[in-house]
Design a protein around this motif. Structure first.
Motif, PDB file in Angstrom:
ATOM      1  N   GLU A 195       9.311   4.291   6.268  1.00 30.02           N
ATOM      2  CA  GLU A 195      10.477   3.441   6.522  1.00 30.02           C
ATOM      3  C   GLU A 195      10.240   2.499   7.707  1.00 30.02           C
ATOM      4  O   GLU A 195      10.861   1.444   7.782  1.00 30.02           O
ATOM      5  CB  GLU A 195      11.722   4.311   6.746  1.00 30.02           C
ATOM      6  CG  GLU A 195      12.072   5.213   5.556  1.00 30.02           C
ATOM      7  CD  GLU A 195      12.461   4.433   4.288  1.00 30.02           C
ATOM      8  OE1 GLU A 195      12.715   3.236   4.391  1.00 30.02           O
ATOM      9  OE2 GLU A 195      12.470   5.045   3.205  1.00 30.02           O
ATOM     10  N   VAL A 196       9.351   2.871   8.600  1.00 25.27           N
ATOM     11  CA  VAL A 196       8.990   1.920   9.657  1.00 25.27           C
ATOM     12  C   VAL A 196       8.379   0.691   9.004  1.00 25.27           C
ATOM     13  O   VAL A 196       8.720  -0.449   9.316  1.00 25.27           O
ATOM     14  CB  VAL A 196       7.994   2.523  10.672  1.00 25.27           C
ATOM     15  CG1 VAL A 196       7.429   1.423  11.579  1.00 25.27           C
ATOM     16  CG2 VAL A 196       8.658   3.571  11.534  1.00 25.27           C
ATOM     17  N   GLY A 197       7.481   0.941   8.064  1.00 24.65           N
ATOM     18  CA  GLY A 197       6.829  -0.166   7.371  1.00 24.65           C
ATOM     19  C   GLY A 197       7.810  -0.997   6.582  1.00 24.65           C
ATOM     20  O   GLY A 197       7.604  -2.185   6.367  1.00 24.65           O
ATOM     21  N   ILE A 206       1.215  -0.004  13.277  1.00 28.70           N
ATOM     22  CA  ILE A 206       1.689  -1.208  13.940  1.00 28.70           C
ATOM     23  C   ILE A 206       2.306  -2.039  12.841  1.00 28.70           C
ATOM     24  O   ILE A 206       1.629  -2.403  11.884  1.00 28.70           O
ATOM     25  CB  ILE A 206       0.554  -2.002  14.590  1.00 28.70           C
ATOM     26  CG1 ILE A 206       0.101  -1.255  15.821  1.00 28.70           C
ATOM     27  CG2 ILE A 206       1.048  -3.399  14.982  1.00 28.70           C
ATOM     28  CD1 ILE A 206      -0.617  -2.093  16.812  1.00 28.70           C
ATOM     29  N   ALA A 207       3.597  -2.263  12.954  1.00 28.23           N
ATOM     30  CA  ALA A 207       4.254  -3.141  12.003  1.00 28.23           C
ATOM     31  C   ALA A 207       4.332  -4.507  12.668  1.00 28.23           C
ATOM     32  O   ALA A 207       5.096  -4.691  13.595  1.00 28.23           O
ATOM     33  CB  ALA A 207       5.634  -2.620  11.669  1.00 28.23           C
ATOM     34  N   PRO A 208       3.542  -5.466  12.196  1.00 30.29           N
ATOM     35  CA  PRO A 208       3.563  -6.783  12.838  1.00 30.29           C
ATOM     36  C   PRO A 208       4.968  -7.365  12.847  1.00 30.29           C
ATOM     37  O   PRO A 208       5.354  -8.043  13.793  1.00 30.29           O
ATOM     38  CB  PRO A 208       2.637  -7.624  11.957  1.00 30.29           C
ATOM     39  CG  PRO A 208       1.789  -6.648  11.226  1.00 30.29           C
ATOM     40  CD  PRO A 208       2.609  -5.402  11.064  1.00 30.29           C
ATOM     41  N   GLU A 209       5.742  -7.037  11.795  1.00 31.82           N
ATOM     42  CA  GLU A 209       7.107  -7.547  11.707  1.00 31.82           C
ATOM     43  C   GLU A 209       7.936  -7.073  12.905  1.00 31.82           C
ATOM     44  O   GLU A 209       8.762  -7.801  13.440  1.00 31.82           O
ATOM     45  CB  GLU A 209       7.772  -7.066  10.411  1.00 31.82           C
ATOM     46  CG  GLU A 209       7.042  -7.483   9.135  1.00 31.82           C
ATOM     47  CD  GLU A 209       5.910  -6.530   8.752  1.00 31.82           C
ATOM     48  OE1 GLU A 209       5.647  -5.577   9.513  1.00 31.82           O
ATOM     49  OE2 GLU A 209       5.275  -6.739   7.704  1.00 31.82           O
ATOM     50  N   ALA A 253      18.055  -4.949  15.099  1.00 31.19           N
ATOM     51  CA  ALA A 253      18.133  -3.608  14.521  1.00 31.19           C
ATOM     52  C   ALA A 253      16.760  -3.082  14.132  1.00 31.19           C
ATOM     53  O   ALA A 253      16.578  -1.883  13.995  1.00 31.19           O
ATOM     54  CB  ALA A 253      19.053  -3.605  13.309  1.00 31.19           C
ATOM     55  N   VAL A 254      15.785  -3.973  13.955  1.00 34.06           N
ATOM     56  CA  VAL A 254      14.465  -3.464  13.586  1.00 34.06           C
ATOM     57  C   VAL A 254      13.755  -2.861  14.794  1.00 34.06           C
ATOM     58  O   VAL A 254      12.762  -2.173  14.655  1.00 34.06           O
ATOM     59  CB  VAL A 254      13.564  -4.559  12.978  1.00 34.06           C
ATOM     60  CG1 VAL A 254      14.121  -5.020  11.655  1.00 34.06           C
ATOM     61  CG2 VAL A 254      13.387  -5.717  13.929  1.00 34.06           C
ATOM     62  N   GLY A 308       4.896  -0.074   3.918  1.00 32.11           N
ATOM     63  CA  GLY A 308       5.144  -1.449   3.503  1.00 32.11           C
ATOM     64  C   GLY A 308       4.099  -1.994   2.542  1.00 32.11           C
ATOM     65  O   GLY A 308       4.222  -3.111   2.047  1.00 32.11           O
ATOM     66  N   ASN A 309       3.044  -1.205   2.271  1.00 28.62           N
ATOM     67  CA  ASN A 309       2.000  -1.665   1.356  1.00 28.62           C
ATOM     68  C   ASN A 309       2.217  -1.149  -0.059  1.00 28.62           C
ATOM     69  O   ASN A 309       1.397  -1.379  -0.937  1.00 28.62           O
ATOM     70  CB  ASN A 309       0.631  -1.206   1.855  1.00 28.62           C
ATOM     71  CG  ASN A 309       0.324  -1.748   3.224  1.00 28.62           C
ATOM     72  OD1 ASN A 309       0.566  -2.921   3.493  1.00 28.62           O
ATOM     73  ND2 ASN A 309      -0.179  -0.911   4.104  1.00 28.62           N
ATOM     74  N   GLU A 310       3.309  -0.385  -0.238  1.00 26.28           N
ATOM     75  CA  GLU A 310       3.506   0.286  -1.510  1.00 26.28           C
ATOM     76  C   GLU A 310       4.235  -0.584  -2.533  1.00 26.28           C
ATOM     77  O   GLU A 310       4.300  -0.252  -3.704  1.00 26.28           O
ATOM     78  CB  GLU A 310       4.288   1.591  -1.298  1.00 26.28           C
ATOM     79  CG  GLU A 310       5.758   1.453  -0.881  1.00 26.28           C
ATOM     80  CD  GLU A 310       5.940   1.269   0.610  1.00 26.28           C
ATOM     81  OE1 GLU A 310       5.019   0.728   1.243  1.00 26.28           O
ATOM     82  OE2 GLU A 310       6.993   1.644   1.147  1.00 26.28           O
ATOM     83  N   TYR A 311       4.801  -1.715  -2.069  1.00 25.35           N
ATOM     84  CA  TYR A 311       5.643  -2.503  -2.971  1.00 25.35           C
ATOM     85  C   TYR A 311       4.920  -2.980  -4.224  1.00 25.35           C
ATOM     86  O   TYR A 311       5.456  -2.849  -5.332  1.00 25.35           O
ATOM     87  CB  TYR A 311       6.242  -3.690  -2.212  1.00 25.35           C
ATOM     88  CG  TYR A 311       7.130  -3.275  -1.067  1.00 25.35           C
ATOM     89  CD1 TYR A 311       8.189  -2.400  -1.273  1.00 25.35           C
ATOM     90  CD2 TYR A 311       6.907  -3.749   0.208  1.00 25.35           C
ATOM     91  CE1 TYR A 311       9.004  -2.013  -0.220  1.00 25.35           C
ATOM     92  CE2 TYR A 311       7.721  -3.371   1.271  1.00 25.35           C
ATOM     93  CZ  TYR A 311       8.769  -2.503   1.049  1.00 25.35           C
ATOM     94  OH  TYR A 311       9.564  -2.116   2.081  1.00 25.35           O
ATOM     95  N   PRO A 312       3.714  -3.525  -4.111  1.00 26.88           N
ATOM     96  CA  PRO A 312       3.041  -3.966  -5.333  1.00 26.88           C
ATOM     97  C   PRO A 312       2.848  -2.817  -6.314  1.00 26.88           C
ATOM     98  O   PRO A 312       3.053  -2.966  -7.524  1.00 26.88           O
ATOM     99  CB  PRO A 312       1.693  -4.491  -4.833  1.00 26.88           C
ATOM    100  CG  PRO A 312       1.917  -4.817  -3.396  1.00 26.88           C
ATOM    101  CD  PRO A 312       2.937  -3.846  -2.906  1.00 26.88           C
ATOM    102  N   PHE A 313       2.509  -1.639  -5.777  1.00 27.02           N
ATOM    103  CA  PHE A 313       2.303  -0.490  -6.647  1.00 27.02           C
ATOM    104  C   PHE A 313       3.592  -0.124  -7.380  1.00 27.02           C
ATOM    105  O   PHE A 313       3.600   0.107  -8.593  1.00 27.02           O
ATOM    106  CB  PHE A 313       1.817   0.699  -5.804  1.00 27.02           C
ATOM    107  CG  PHE A 313       1.752   1.984  -6.573  1.00 27.02           C
ATOM    108  CD1 PHE A 313       0.673   2.265  -7.400  1.00 27.02           C
ATOM    109  CD2 PHE A 313       2.776   2.922  -6.485  1.00 27.02           C
ATOM    110  CE1 PHE A 313       0.613   3.444  -8.121  1.00 27.02           C
ATOM    111  CE2 PHE A 313       2.724   4.113  -7.198  1.00 27.02           C
ATOM    112  CZ  PHE A 313       1.640   4.363  -8.018  1.00 27.02           C
ATOM    113  N   LEU A 314       4.693  -0.091  -6.614  1.00 26.00           N
ATOM    114  CA  LEU A 314       5.973   0.277  -7.231  1.00 26.00           C
ATOM    115  C   LEU A 314       6.352  -0.727  -8.309  1.00 26.00           C
ATOM    116  O   LEU A 314       6.856  -0.355  -9.384  1.00 26.00           O
ATOM    117  CB  LEU A 314       7.064   0.371  -6.157  1.00 26.00           C
ATOM    118  CG  LEU A 314       6.840   1.483  -5.127  1.00 26.00           C
ATOM    119  CD1 LEU A 314       7.943   1.469  -4.067  1.00 26.00           C
ATOM    120  CD2 LEU A 314       6.779   2.851  -5.814  1.00 26.00           C
TER     121      LEU A 314
END
Ligand SMILES: Nc1ncnc2c1ncn2[C@@H]1O[C@H](COP(=O)(O)OP(=O)(O)OP(=O)(O)O)[C@@H](O)[C@H]1O
Ligand SMILES: Nc1ncnc2c1ncn2[C@@H]1O[C@H](COP(=O)(O)OP(=O)(O)OP(=O)(O)O)[C@@H](O)[C@H]1O
Ligand SMILES: Cc1ncc(C[n+]2csc(CCO)c2C)c(N)n1
Ligand SMILES: [Mg+2]
Ligand SMILES: [Mg+2]
Lengths: 309, 277, 303, 376, 277
Positions: D333-335, A44-47, D154-155, A114-120
């Motif tokens: 990519e969904v995330g 579930i992507a809240p965004e 688009a999302v 979407g949780n990987e950004y801090p790691f990257l």
């Protein structure tokens, strides 16, 4: 009462205790609000939910929110109940990892979605390519649990201070055999669970007013949760419809969560924001999280209206 | 009306004292159906000696097919005893003692005609060259040369039936069980195949049990004719054809002996029918 | 095959009579393998634990330990059984800690999805068989639709349906439908086309309408295909319902149990939910099979 | 069907064209009437009108009408796409009517084409590709117009043009993901799963004791939820493709088992009796009779499994993978709100899955040519 | 050898000047198969008048079934013209102008015998009471009373064939197309049904096109007999039977006229065969 829908980032657990407490204790009601709390889950992507009109407010991590903003979902941070990051990398001592310098050639478990950004960002800072090989690190997508570490399929895995770390301990590995790297300590911390809304809706003063009451009541809930750990955990448990959570687990999580919300009034600290953006911009790579300094990604209008100092 | 009945002993005698290939003793078979039992065979006694050519004739539904199926171990009798080649039908079947021509062609649609005919040979492990020879010979025999590569649904009804005859003959069994093999053929082909069958029988000393509806055909081919009547299926007459010469040509059908036998069979057949108008 | 006589009935494997002993034997064998598996898979961690305590375990204590771990790699059957007992018999069935409760949630959306899916599947098959242009234009897209990973679009489906105020059972049922209609369509297209040419010709001589040919020939002729497809369809429907429980917030149902069990590393709970789902599936498939036999008997095609 | 083909679409096109002429194209600009839009608009209008007439006459026989219809459809679509950016977010009723008319013309075109008699096998084969491709193209254009015209974020769902652009720039990534997921996990899992289902069906068939014992137990695996088993299989078989293949094995096993069991029961009694008269052993009659008869059922399973395998492998990658693979990419990519990349992967999956299914269907046609369903 | 050929005009004359129900003009049909084309029908001219009883006879595979199927609009000719009741076969079929008895029984296994016979009546919307009457009458006619509730596979081959005859008769069509309807029946039943059919024909003025392999049957029943020969399927002779009285009993088979006609048919048939031994 004014209706408001909140989409959580993850399933019902003490991580979101403030909201459940505010609802159960009638803090929302006091503010004339009828709040619906939607639990999240993997995938579930809240965004996406908020863009589709499925929620009015969401909780999410700031890197994901900023990334969405670049992708055309104009999310704005209206409040930041979490002050400190709870993200860390947990390694088995026997792998020989003692410091980030030892990551080379190791296999690391990372949460994506979407949780990987801090790691990257962290790896970029360490100068370690994430494409595998002897000079870089091998990254695997970690599932919902800590099995990769228990099964020795990965040398390190991502954990939250309040949740997965304790599962590792429960899994039979004593703290003495673990090495943990908190993102907070590594200087790559990014802001976690904040409250976000769509930018255009903020033009409506009535909506801002509603949000202000919501944030105020929520922060009251968080404060209550800090003072009544056991009761808060109990409330979370009552709200868990899966019936799968255990009291022991939620109580411990509540304790850890309280450490993260400690020191937040709800108002976003601009310095924290700047640090998060800087970290993300430094991540670079061929597919950067954000390519430029975001504009208007946060506002104090709501917290100001709520009278939060 | 029962003429050819009697005990096993007398039946064996009727078989001309020769070694009995099929011995049937007080056999009966009842099918259970949704609206009550059907007595398809009742109290059948019959003995067929080696080298005999026995025709079964009788009104539609009198149990001819059922009797043939019992001999072939495709149906279990509900009473009485039966032996084929001195052993149980099952043992006989497993010894591959007979060839069977079904009332319907029962060709496999995914095989060409040639491969349908070759099917039993493949199963019995006949070497390829020999197999091809037999397939060609038997297809020629039933006048289907040239149709080897067709599929069953590309043949006419009569051609399908001939293919299934070729399939049974290709096995070259000592005992042939044939259920109305020539039903869908015209007179000329039928006469031709009758002669061919008789030649084959004379040459190879086969035992043949043959179901037919044609009285002349039965008389022309048989050493004995078993007349049956329905509900319950019984043997009502057994007509001996030894009055006719063993070597027969089609002309035999004009002789008075032939006509006498045919007449007797027709009488038996008529007696088994419910409507005499 | 070549139909010179009335096409004889399909002969089916014998029913379940006297199935008790064989089933018991197979289940016992399965349980034995399971225990062995539990020992083998859990051993390394148990060994580590013993090593930490600096003890040299003997075989018996190893076995005992591998079969009673709190977080086993593979829990032993009795652990799962105990969990099942605890979450079914010892709970009120309305309690959210009851597997019966969660099973019912999943079952209801499975059944709704399966019913819609079967109807849709048959409908599409009928359309494809009867309308020539659809076979060429629609069928490839029905196929393509099945290659879209549902879990990827499930959240979007749910989000979109939520946006138009469809919540609760229906979004899950939609995913079930999506998964279950396809086997039914594929099977029924075949089944509806399987009548003998001769039988179709007969209908032509009566100048029967397409509709009459469908009811009186194609549909009865497709029964073996229909029920086989429905068995696959009902299983797929259950999978769909469980999968759909994740993006709908994973608040209740067996899928939610699986997920939260997984998220909290409660292996025993996962396996209990898995076993419950399997039993549910087996029950559904068995029911479809029983209806199959009943229909075939009623049609006079069973011997 | 003939009624629909001959009459329905043209008669709907004409009133829609009238609406398109008299109503504004742009909701924000009442003056934006189609006749004032210059020569392109006029060309499109005339071409579409001619197409409608051609469609109305099409049932009278194949002719140049088909070309007129095709031309009108293409020009109509081009015009609709050309005006799309200008009206994004505020389409006028005239524009929507025009788009609907074009879509009806496309529909008429597709049904005309699929009704066309094709004698030569090569032409028939070409038609089998052309018709669905055209139909798909129609869907894509409609999708593009709807998304852009109504400004769907688009999302939630990107327009096909964005997906196409994404595919163009991401070929290496897509290829690597395809290799990982399809060529490794799907192919291996499909082969093993179908093989296992088939062998167990034979085993069950051969040993009646097992038929009664194993089949009910076999039903247990029928709906092992992928969500439950995927993490377990990752635990057992590791992060790489082997665990995904294992998931595919579990998913494809049951359809194959059920179909094979049903197929093995499908031989009619007389054909079986024939085998009995030959005293054919179990294996002989299996090979020579029961397997051929079971083929249509087995191919059903192979077809269903061809798409199921792909779904299984992709979904399994949601639960732990190396950082490559179609499922990994989709969930990641969904995330990241890169929904266009998600759809790029889905497009690859759809293409691969359809090709896979098509290949199985082709083999089926060859292997069971004798089945009544292929004989008319 | 072509005797009864000629143009459409002369054919109409052959039909006795009566209104033509079936008019066939230079009809040909070629099947495409995996190993080349099969010329099933070649250049057929034939006209059948109202109330005629025409038999088709010819060697197995000569195209009798194919011709019948073309008349019934089950097969599309590849050349020539054909009209049924003055319209195309398709229009005639859609007007439900004929009843067809297939060479094989083609009963639906999931319907009881009674419901199989009722099938066309259901489709044509015959009211229930009337339907039940017709089913009972026609089953009695073919001597299957008492078997209403059986399923097809519980009947013998001949009984199945009779059920399919009852099904076609129940439709009460003006034009009957029958493909070897009595092939699997014994002589007695066959004679009985022959008489019944002849009675029915005389009473109801039906037109019948009848395929048979039995020369006596053809002569007994027909007003004209069409003799065909195979590869390619052609009409080689058309034998007129008006020498026989219109009202016939079985005794007619002993008359010299009968034998003369039968002889001529047999000659024609023999000429169409490849093997004369
Ligand atoms: N579907 C088909 N495809 C190819 N060839 C066919 C097909 N049906 C019939 N034929 C061929 O056409 C010819 C005529 O067949 P038809 O069934 O009309 O013969 P028939 O006169 O009815 O023979 P029989 O008396 O044996 O029934 C045969 O050579 C047959 O092989
Ligand atoms: N499987 C079955 N179930 C029930 N009854 C059956 C079955 N097979 C045959 N019968 C009945 O048994 C009786 C004898 O049938 P059988 O097929 O032996 O007749 P037949 O003498 O071969 O007839 P025909 O000359 O018509 O082929 C018939 O009354 C038939 O209805
Ligand atoms: C696919 C997937 N994504 C994220 C997490 C971990 N996770 C879930 S919620 C959350 C933040 C608040 O708990 C984090 C980090 C996971 N386990 N699986
Ligand atoms: Mg019989
Ligand atoms: Mg024929």
């Amino acid at each position: 009462a004014d209706a408001l829908t909140l989409q959580l980032k993850w399933v019902t657990q003490a991580q979101f205790a403030g909201y459940y407490v505010a609802k159960d204790k009638g803090f929302y009601e006091e503010e004339g609000l009828d709040v619906t709390i939607k639990p999240g889950g993997p995938d579930i992507a809240p965004e996406q939910v908020i863009a589709g009109g499925g929620a009015d407010v969401i909780t999410t991590w700031m890197p994901a929110a900023l990334a969405s903003r670049e992708k055309g979902v104009p999310l704005v941070n209206i409040a930041q109940p979490f002050k400190t990051s709870g993200l860390m990398l947990t390694c088995r001592k026997e792998t020989g990892i003692a410091s980030p310098a030892d990551f080379k050639g190791k296999t690391l478990g990372v949460w994506f979605f979407g949780n990987e950004y801090p790691f990257l960002a962290w790896m970029a800072k360490l100068g370690l390519p994430t494409t595998g090989g002897a000079d870089g690190v091998t990254v695997v997508k970690q599932g919902f649990n800590v099995d990769p570490l228990l099964q020795k399929q990965a040398d390190c895995i991502s954990t939250m201070t309040y949740n997965e770390y304790w599962q590792v301990i429960d899994g039979g590995i004593p703290e003495s055999e673990l090495v943990v790297f908190k993102y907070e300590d590594q200087g790559v911390a990014t802001l976690e669970d904040g409250l976000y809304v769509l930018e255009d809706k903020l033009a409506d003063p009535a909506f801002v007013d509603k949000l202000a009451r919501f944030v105020k009541a929520s922060m009251k809930g968080w404060a209550y949760a800090r003072e009544h750990t056991e009761e808060a955990a109990k409330i979370v448990l009552d709200n868990d419809e899966t019936g799968a959570q255990t009291e022991k687990h939620q109580l411990r999580m509540m304790g850890e969560i309280n450490k993260l919300t400690e020191g937040s009034t709800g108002k976003l600290d601009e310095a924290d924001y700047k640090r998060t953006v800087a970290t993300l911009l430094s991540a670079g790579g061929e597919d950067p999280v954000i390519t430029k300094e975001p504009q208007g990604a946060w506002t104090h209008a709501v917290t100001d209206k709520a009278g939060i100092e | 009306m029962r003429v050819g009945g009697g005990t096993m002993g007398s039946m064996a005698a009727a078989a001309g004292g020769r070694e009995a290939v099929i011995e049937i003793d007080r056999l009966s078979l009842t099918y259970e159906t949704n609206d009550g039992p059907v007595h398809a065979l009742s109290d059948i006694d019959l003995s067929i000696g080696r080298g005999e050519f026995v025709s079964l004739i009788g009104p539609s539904g009198c149990g001819k097919t059922t009797l043939l199926r019992v001999i072939a171990d495709l149906e279990q009798p509900t009473g009485g005893a039966i032996a084929v080649n001195g052993v149980s039908p099952r043992a006989a079947r497993e010894a591959r003692s007979y060839g069977y021509v079904f009332q319907a062609a029962a060709l496999y649609p995914w095989r060409t005609i040639a491969r349908n005919v070759a099917l039993p040979l493949e199963i019995m492990g006949v070497p390829k060259a020999e197999r091809e020879r037999r397939v060609a010979d038997n297809l020629a025999l039933v006048n289907l040369a040239g149709f080897e590569r067709k599929y069953p649904w590309q043949l006419s009804g009569g051609m399908q039936q001939r293919a299934s005859i070729a399939r049974a003959l290709a096995v070259e069994p000592d005992l042939l069980l044939m259920d109305e093999p020539f039903g869908a053929l015209d007179e000329i082909v039928r006469d031709h195949l009758n002669e061919q069958l008789l030649k084959l029988w004379a040459k190879t000393q086969k035992t043949v049990v043959f179901v037919t509806h044609s009285i002349p055909e039965a008389v022309f081919l048989s050493t004995r004719i078993v007349v049956m009547s329905p509900r319950p299926g019984r043997v009502t007459d057994i007509v001996d054809c030894s009055a006719l010469p063993r070597e027969r040509t089609l002309d035999v059908r004009e002789t008075p002996e032939f006509l006498a036998i045919a007449h007797r069979v027709r009488q038996g057949l008529r007696a088994g029918h419910s409507y005499e108008d | 095959m070549s139909a010179s006589l009335a096409a004889p009935p399909v002969r089916r494997p014998r029913g379940r009579e006297g199935a008790f002993v064989p089933v018991l034997a197979v289940v016992l064998a399965l349980v034995a393998v399971w225990y062995a598996g539990a020992y083998v898979l859990n051993r390394p961690q148990v060994m580590d634990a013993f090593a930490r305590q600096k003890v040299e375990p003997d075989f018996e204590s190893l076995v005992a330990a591998t079969w009673s771990m709190e977080r086993p790699v593979l829990p032993a059957p009795h652990q799962v059984a105990a969990e099942l007992w605890k979450t079914t018999v010892e709970q009120r069935i309305t309690s959210k800690r009851s597997l019966v409760f969660h099973g019912w949630i999943t079952l209801s959306s499975t059944l709704v999805g399966f019913a819609i899916g079967t109807a849709l599947g048959i409908l599409l098959a009928v359309a494809v068989v009867h309308v020539k242009s659809l076979e060429k234009s629609l069928m490839p897209w029905i196929v393509a639709s099945q290659t879209i990973p549902i879990l990827a679009i499930a959240p979007m489906v749910v989000v979109v349906l939520n946006a138009v105020n469809i919540t609760g059972l229906l979004p899950k049922a939609v995913i079930s439908t999506y998964l279950s209609f396809f086997p039914v369509t594929v099977g029924m297209v075949k089944g509806l086309r399987s009548p003998e040419i001769l039988h179709l010709d007969l209908m032509r001589t009566f100048s029967a309408s397409a509709w009459q040919t469908f009811w009186k020939l194609r549909l009865p002729g497709s029964v073996p295909f229909l029920f086989t497809s429905m068995k696959v369809g009902v299983a797929a429907s259950l999978v769909g319902a469980i999968v759909a429980e994740l993006p709908t917030g994973a608040v209740s149902g067996l899928g939610a149990r699986l997920l939260s069990g997984s998220y909290y590393g409660q292996t025993v709970q996962i396996w209990a939910a898995l076993v419950a789902a399997s039993l549910l599936a087996a029950a559904l498939v068995t029911i479809v099979g029983a209806i199959d036999r009943l229909v075939v008997r009623r049609m006079g095609m069973a011997r | 069907m003939t009624a629909v083909r001959g009459l329905l679409q043209p008669w709907l096109i004409l009133p829609l064209m009238i609406l398109a002429v008299v109503l504004p194209l742009d909701a924000a600009d009442p003056a934006s009437l189609l006749p004032r839009q210059g020569p392109f608009a006029w060309t499109a209008l005339v071409a579409l009108g001619a197409a409608a007439v051609a469609a109305a006459k099409a049932h009278e026989g194949p002719s140049a009408g088909l070309l007129v219809l095709a031309f009108g459809t293409v020009v109509g679509a081009l015009f609709a796409l050309d005006r799309l950016p200008a009206i994004a977010g505020h389409p006028g009723p005239g524009y929507l009517a025009f788009a609907a008319a074009t879509w009806l013309a496309a529909w008429a075109l597709v049904s005309e084409l699929s009704a066309m008699p094709t004698r030569a096998p090569a032409a028939a084969f070409l038609m089998r590709l052309l018709v669905p491709a055209l139909f798909g193209l129609t869907l894509l254009v409609a999708w593009e117009i709807l998304i852009v015209a109504f400004a769907v974020p688009a999302v939630l769902l990107p327009p096909p043009s964005a997906i196409g652009a994404r595919i163009a720039v991401s070929i290496p990534t897509l290829a690597a993901d395809f290799r990982q997921t399809f060529l490794k996990a799907v192919v291996a899992g499909y082969a093993i799963g179908c093989g296992a289902g088939f062998l167990v069906a034979i085993l069950v068939d051969r040993v009646p004791f097992l038929a009664r014992g194993l089949l009910p137990v076999g039903n247990l695996v029928s709906a092992l939820p992928i969500v439950g088993i995927a993490p377990i299989l990752v635990m057992w078989f590791g992060f790489d493709w082997q665990s995904k293949a294992a998931v595919v094995v579990v998913m494809t096993f049951f359809p194959m088992l059920v179909n094979t069991v049903a197929g093995l029961a499908a031989a009619d009694p007389m054909s079986r009796d024939l085998m009995r008269t030959y005293a054919a052993g179990y294996w002989t009659s299996l090979l020579k009779l029961r397997l051929p008869v079971a083929m249509p059922f087995i191919f059903n399973a192979l077809k269903i499994n061809s798409t199921l395998a792909l779904i299984g492998a992709i979904v399994a990658e949601f639960f732990g993978t190396p950082i490559v693979g179609m499922g990994f990419r989709i969930s990641t990519e969904v995330g990241r709100m890169n929904i266009d990349m998600v759809w790029a992967e889905i497009a690859v999956a759809a293409l691969a899955g359809s090709a896979f299914y098509g290949a199985v269907a082709l083999v089926e046609r060859v292997a069971t040519f004798w089945h009544p369903s292929f004989r008319r």
